[in-house]
Design an enzyme around this catalytic site. Structure first.
Site, PDB file in Angstrom:
ATOM      1  N   ALA A  26       0.579   2.073 -11.992  1.00 16.51           N
ATOM      2  CA  ALA A  26      -1.010   2.109 -11.883  1.00 16.51           C
ATOM      3  C   ALA A  26      -1.337   2.200 -13.009  1.00 16.51           C
ATOM      4  O   ALA A  26      -2.545   1.641 -13.506  1.00 16.51           O
ATOM      5  CB  ALA A  26      -1.247   2.702 -10.809  1.00 16.51           C
ATOM      6  N   ASP A  54       3.592  -1.574  -3.351  1.00 20.10           N
ATOM      7  CA  ASP A  54       4.894  -1.310  -2.877  1.00 20.10           C
ATOM      8  C   ASP A  54       5.521  -2.922  -2.779  1.00 20.10           C
ATOM      9  O   ASP A  54       4.865  -3.585  -2.301  1.00 20.10           O
ATOM     10  CB  ASP A  54       5.014  -0.751  -1.564  1.00 20.10           C
ATOM     11  CG  ASP A  54       4.576   0.691  -1.958  1.00 20.10           C
ATOM     12  OD1 ASP A  54       5.106   1.437  -2.624  1.00 20.10           O
ATOM     13  OD2 ASP A  54       3.716   1.237  -0.932  1.00 20.10           O
ATOM     14  N   GLU A  60     -12.399   0.961   4.811  1.00 19.61           N
ATOM     15  CA  GLU A  60     -11.313   0.136   4.256  1.00 19.61           C
ATOM     16  C   GLU A  60     -10.746  -0.816   5.447  1.00 19.61           C
ATOM     17  O   GLU A  60     -10.771  -0.274   6.626  1.00 19.61           O
ATOM     18  CB  GLU A  60      -9.989   1.052   3.782  1.00 19.61           C
ATOM     19  CG  GLU A  60      -8.879  -0.022   3.223  1.00 19.61           C
ATOM     20  CD  GLU A  60      -7.733   1.047   2.537  1.00 19.61           C
ATOM     21  OE1 GLU A  60      -8.099   2.072   1.617  1.00 19.61           O
ATOM     22  OE2 GLU A  60      -6.693   0.653   2.996  1.00 19.61           O
ATOM     23  N   PHE A  80       3.708   4.984   9.832  1.00 21.57           N
ATOM     24  CA  PHE A  80       3.053   4.989   8.561  1.00 21.57           C
ATOM     25  C   PHE A  80       3.193   5.902   7.911  1.00 21.57           C
ATOM     26  O   PHE A  80       3.457   6.179   6.755  1.00 21.57           O
ATOM     27  CB  PHE A  80       1.203   4.736   8.822  1.00 21.57           C
ATOM     28  CG  PHE A  80       0.890   3.561   9.340  1.00 21.57           C
ATOM     29  CD1 PHE A  80       1.504   2.426   9.103  1.00 21.57           C
ATOM     30  CD2 PHE A  80      -0.474   3.423   9.775  1.00 21.57           C
ATOM     31  CE1 PHE A  80       0.683   1.293   9.478  1.00 21.57           C
ATOM     32  CE2 PHE A  80      -1.159   2.427  10.273  1.00 21.57           C
ATOM     33  CZ  PHE A  80      -0.299   1.263  10.092  1.00 21.57           C
ATOM     34  N   SER A  82     -17.099   5.359   2.747  1.00 16.43           N
ATOM     35  CA  SER A  82     -16.639   4.090   2.584  1.00 16.43           C
ATOM     36  C   SER A  82     -15.585   3.578   3.627  1.00 16.43           C
ATOM     37  O   SER A  82     -15.063   4.532   4.422  1.00 16.43           O
ATOM     38  CB  SER A  82     -15.905   3.526   1.192  1.00 16.43           C
ATOM     39  OG  SER A  82     -15.136   4.707   0.962  1.00 16.43           O
ATOM     40  N   HIS A 136     -13.414   8.347   2.859  1.00 12.51           N
ATOM     41  CA  HIS A 136     -12.891   7.003   2.916  1.00 12.51           C
ATOM     42  C   HIS A 136     -11.975   6.737   4.066  1.00 12.51           C
ATOM     43  O   HIS A 136     -11.037   7.457   4.205  1.00 12.51           O
ATOM     44  CB  HIS A 136     -12.084   6.746   1.538  1.00 12.51           C
ATOM     45  CG  HIS A 136     -11.563   5.220   1.579  1.00 12.51           C
ATOM     46  ND1 HIS A 136     -12.402   4.167   0.969  1.00 12.51           N
ATOM     47  CD2 HIS A 136     -10.358   4.750   1.965  1.00 12.51           C
ATOM     48  CE1 HIS A 136     -11.660   3.212   1.229  1.00 12.51           C
ATOM     49  NE2 HIS A 136     -10.355   3.323   1.373  1.00 12.51           N
ATOM     50  N   HIS A 188      -9.075  -4.455  -3.250  1.00 12.71           N
ATOM     51  CA  HIS A 188      -7.768  -3.526  -4.204  1.00 12.71           C
ATOM     52  C   HIS A 188      -6.786  -4.552  -4.752  1.00 12.71           C
ATOM     53  O   HIS A 188      -7.216  -5.696  -4.702  1.00 12.71           O
ATOM     54  CB  HIS A 188      -7.080  -3.020  -2.794  1.00 12.71           C
ATOM     55  CG  HIS A 188      -7.573  -1.990  -1.855  1.00 12.71           C
ATOM     56  ND1 HIS A 188      -6.725  -1.026  -1.351  1.00 12.71           N
ATOM     57  CD2 HIS A 188      -8.842  -1.677  -1.761  1.00 12.71           C
ATOM     58  CE1 HIS A 188      -7.663  -0.286  -0.803  1.00 12.71           C
ATOM     59  NE2 HIS A 188      -8.916  -0.763  -0.684  1.00 12.71           N
ATOM     60  N   LYS A 199      -3.424   8.185 -14.985  1.00 14.53           N
ATOM     61  CA  LYS A 199      -4.374   7.107 -14.197  1.00 14.53           C
ATOM     62  C   LYS A 199      -5.868   7.202 -14.863  1.00 14.53           C
ATOM     63  O   LYS A 199      -6.581   6.416 -15.350  1.00 14.53           O
ATOM     64  CB  LYS A 199      -4.240   6.746 -12.909  1.00 14.53           C
ATOM     65  CG  LYS A 199      -2.887   6.323 -12.678  1.00 14.53           C
ATOM     66  CD  LYS A 199      -3.071   6.005 -11.127  1.00 14.53           C
ATOM     67  CE  LYS A 199      -2.849   7.097 -10.157  1.00 14.53           C
ATOM     68  NZ  LYS A 199      -2.229   6.369  -8.577  1.00 14.53           N
TER      69      LYS A 199
HETATM   70  P1  FAD Z   1       1.259   4.979  -9.211  1.00 11.94           P
HETATM   71  O1  FAD Z   1       0.137   5.878  -9.628  1.00 11.94           O
HETATM   72  O2  FAD Z   1       1.774   4.016 -10.213  1.00 11.94           O
HETATM   73  O3  FAD Z   1       2.474   5.969  -8.696  1.00 11.94           O
HETATM   74  C1  FAD Z   1       3.569   5.436  -8.088  1.00 11.94           C
HETATM   75  C2  FAD Z   1       4.858   6.508  -8.269  1.00 11.94           C
HETATM   76  O4  FAD Z   1       5.232   6.399  -9.439  1.00 11.94           O
HETATM   77  C3  FAD Z   1       4.617   8.078  -8.024  1.00 11.94           C
HETATM   78  O5  FAD Z   1       5.524   8.728  -7.648  1.00 11.94           O
HETATM   79  C4  FAD Z   1       3.966   8.358  -9.381  1.00 11.94           C
HETATM   80  O6  FAD Z   1       4.293   9.906  -9.487  1.00 11.94           O
HETATM   81  C5  FAD Z   1       5.175   7.379 -10.053  1.00 11.94           C
HETATM   82  N1  FAD Z   1       4.540   7.271 -11.567  1.00 11.94           N
HETATM   83  C6  FAD Z   1       3.128   6.902 -11.698  1.00 11.94           C
HETATM   84  N2  FAD Z   1       3.202   6.531 -13.160  1.00 11.94           N
HETATM   85  C7  FAD Z   1       4.237   7.044 -13.774  1.00 11.94           C
HETATM   86  C8  FAD Z   1       4.921   6.814 -15.019  1.00 11.94           C
HETATM   87  N3  FAD Z   1       3.976   6.673 -16.031  1.00 11.94           N
HETATM   88  N4  FAD Z   1       6.066   7.317 -15.261  1.00 11.94           N
HETATM   89  C9  FAD Z   1       6.684   7.681 -14.233  1.00 11.94           C
HETATM   90  N5  FAD Z   1       6.388   7.638 -13.162  1.00 11.94           N
HETATM   91  C10 FAD Z   1       5.289   7.447 -12.769  1.00 11.94           C
HETATM   92  N6  FAD Z   1      -0.734  -0.715  -1.267  1.00 11.94           N
HETATM   93  C11 FAD Z   1      -0.771  -2.238  -1.354  1.00 11.94           C
HETATM   94  O7  FAD Z   1       0.246  -2.824  -1.406  1.00 11.94           O
HETATM   95  N7  FAD Z   1      -2.110  -2.426  -1.301  1.00 11.94           N
HETATM   96  C12 FAD Z   1      -3.250  -1.838  -1.226  1.00 11.94           C
HETATM   97  O8  FAD Z   1      -4.324  -2.510  -0.947  1.00 11.94           O
HETATM   98  C13 FAD Z   1      -3.022  -0.426  -1.201  1.00 11.94           C
HETATM   99  N8  FAD Z   1      -4.174   0.291  -1.030  1.00 11.94           N
HETATM  100  C14 FAD Z   1      -3.929   1.516  -1.098  1.00 11.94           C
HETATM  101  C15 FAD Z   1      -5.474   2.382  -1.038  1.00 11.94           C
HETATM  102  C16 FAD Z   1      -5.319   3.969  -1.071  1.00 11.94           C
HETATM  103  C17 FAD Z   1      -6.415   4.558  -1.353  1.00 11.94           C
HETATM  104  C18 FAD Z   1      -3.726   4.241  -1.349  1.00 11.94           C
HETATM  105  C19 FAD Z   1      -3.876   5.925  -1.382  1.00 11.94           C
HETATM  106  C20 FAD Z   1      -2.744   3.564  -1.205  1.00 11.94           C
HETATM  107  C21 FAD Z   1      -2.528   2.371  -1.145  1.00 11.94           C
HETATM  108  N9  FAD Z   1      -1.695   1.441  -1.327  1.00 11.94           N
HETATM  109  C22 FAD Z   1      -1.850   0.009  -1.256  1.00 11.94           C
HETATM  110  C23 FAD Z   1      -0.324   1.971  -1.435  1.00 11.94           C
HETATM  111  C24 FAD Z   1       0.175   2.316  -2.739  1.00 11.94           C
HETATM  112  O9  FAD Z   1       0.351   0.803  -3.240  1.00 11.94           O
HETATM  113  C25 FAD Z   1       1.419   3.140  -2.612  1.00 11.94           C
HETATM  114  O10 FAD Z   1       1.394   4.319  -2.467  1.00 11.94           O
HETATM  115  C26 FAD Z   1       2.385   2.994  -3.921  1.00 11.94           C
HETATM  116  O11 FAD Z   1       3.520   3.365  -3.509  1.00 11.94           O
HETATM  117  C27 FAD Z   1       2.223   3.652  -5.041  1.00 11.94           C
HETATM  118  O12 FAD Z   1       0.510   3.157  -5.523  1.00 11.94           O
HETATM  119  P2  FAD Z   1      -0.065   3.947  -6.836  1.00 11.94           P
HETATM  120  O13 FAD Z   1      -1.164   2.887  -7.259  1.00 11.94           O
HETATM  121  O14 FAD Z   1      -0.505   5.192  -6.369  1.00 11.94           O
HETATM  122  O15 FAD Z   1       1.190   3.967  -7.949  1.00 11.94           O
END
Ligand code: FAD
Length: 284
Positions: A122, A108, A17, A215, A15, A265, A76, A164
């Site tokens: 997430a 973020d 992005e 980055f 894929s 990806h 996304h 997740k």
């Molecule tokens: P989470 O899975 O929520 O994790 C975030 C942090 O919180 C981690 O340190 C984790 O250990 C901690 N955590 C998670 N769950 C819990 C819990 N229940 N209790 C306590 N701590 C917890 N960003 C954008 O803004 N837009 C995008 O389109 C985008 N696309 C992306 C695509 C990919 C493939 C990747 C890898 C990243 C992308 N990002 C994007 C960046 C992403 O949003 C950031 O990395 C963000 O900081 C974390 O998102 P996450 O969904 O992994 O968060």
């Protein structure tokens, strides 16, 4: 688990992005880029959300534009600073537009903005999507072979990744990395914890060193010292940076595929050139 929108014959998932362009020129450029990459027959294109100063509507517009051109596309969606109502509304819009494939993220906050909203992580977004929309969507989530920069520690990050998946994620795409061992170790740890979903490596081609360094500092992806030193040494010599980057990233992809990675990806930054050269070199 949702039905996969991916082709049943697809033993490996490739894929690309994109980020949503926010000028008419950007839209045209992305169409050309999509056409070029579509010749490689990826399973889908994905479109980031909220990144690069774009609005949320640009993500949907871009996904619909790609679909109009005849290709599969997944938006996304991020939940930080969002209410349940606003996320529900957006998901409904995606569903009404025939979208069945999402990349679900926390996202973020732009610096300076205080955290607010009804979702913290997430896993809460994934659970919400399943609660409200059942198996309508095939859900991808993010994974971090070098661990997320805000994680308390590596073990905690793995447990959070597991949350997740337990909340209903079908598959994962990783943050980019240049150290294949980090990915293999991460996958082994996940399997040992009973996490069975595909974990597709995210690949960042190397085009400009300053941009990559920025980055990588922000997202916690390591540029190994030997790669950083070589890239630094090239200074403004873009051709050498690209040539070296192509060698490094092609070798990485080759290694990953040799070792049974379930696909690749590519983070394209809306440029087709590097990703398609790597693809051709891999003989895909
Ligand atoms: P989470 O899975 O929520 O994790 C975030 C942090 O919180 C981690 O340190 C984790 O250990 C901690 N955590 C998670 N769950 C819990 C819990 N229940 N209790 C306590 N701590 C917890 N960003 C954008 O803004 N837009 C995008 O389109 C985008 N696309 C992306 C695509 C990919 C493939 C990747 C890898 C990243 C992308 N990002 C994007 C960046 C992403 O949003 C950031 O990395 C963000 O900081 C974390 O998102 P996450 O969904 O992994 O968060």
């Amino acid at each position: 688990m949702a039905a996969s929108p991916l082709a049943p014959h697809a033993s490996r998932i490739f894929s690309f992005e994109f980020f949503p362009p926010n000028t008419p020129e950007g839209v045209e450029k992305l169409r050309a880029c999509t056409r070029q990459l579509a010749q490689l027959k990826p399973e889908f294109f994905s479109v980031t959300f909220g990144a690069g100063g774009s609005t949320r509507e640009h993500t949907l517009d871009t996904v619909l534009d790609i679909r109009t051109q005849g290709y599969a596309a997944a938006p996304h969606i991020s939940c930080i600073a969002s209410t349940r109502d606003s996320i529900r509304g957006m998901l409904q819009k995606y569903k009404d537009n025939g979208i069945r494939h999402l990349v679900a993220l926390r996202g973020d906050l732009p610096s300076g903005l205080a955290a607010a909203g009804e979702f913290r992580y997430a896993n809460e977004l994934v659970a919400f999507i399943r609660e409200e929309f059942g198996d309508t969507f095939f859900i991808e989530v993010a994974a971090y072979p070098e661990y997320h920069p805000q994680a308390k520690n590596a073990q905690d990050d793995l447990l959070n990744f597991k949350r997740k998946v337990e909340a209903g994620a079908d598959s994962a795409i990783t943050q980019y990395f240049y150290n294949a061992d980090a990915y293999y170790h991460f996958v082994d740890e996940c399997r040992a914890m009973g996490i069975g979903v595909p974990i597709v490596p995210g690949i960042m081609p190397i085009g400009r060193f300053s941009q990559l360094a920025r980055f990588s500092d922000a997202c916690g992806a390591e540029i190994p010292r030997w790669i950083r030193r070589k890239l630094e040494g090239y200074g403004d010599d873009t051709a050498s940076i690209r040539a070296f980057g192509l060698d490094v990233v092609t070798d990485l992809c080759d290694d990953l595929l040799e070792n049974d990675a379930p696909g690749l990806h590519f983070y394209t930054l809306n440029q087709a050139g590097l990703a398609s050269t790597i693809w051709q070199r891999l003989g895909l």
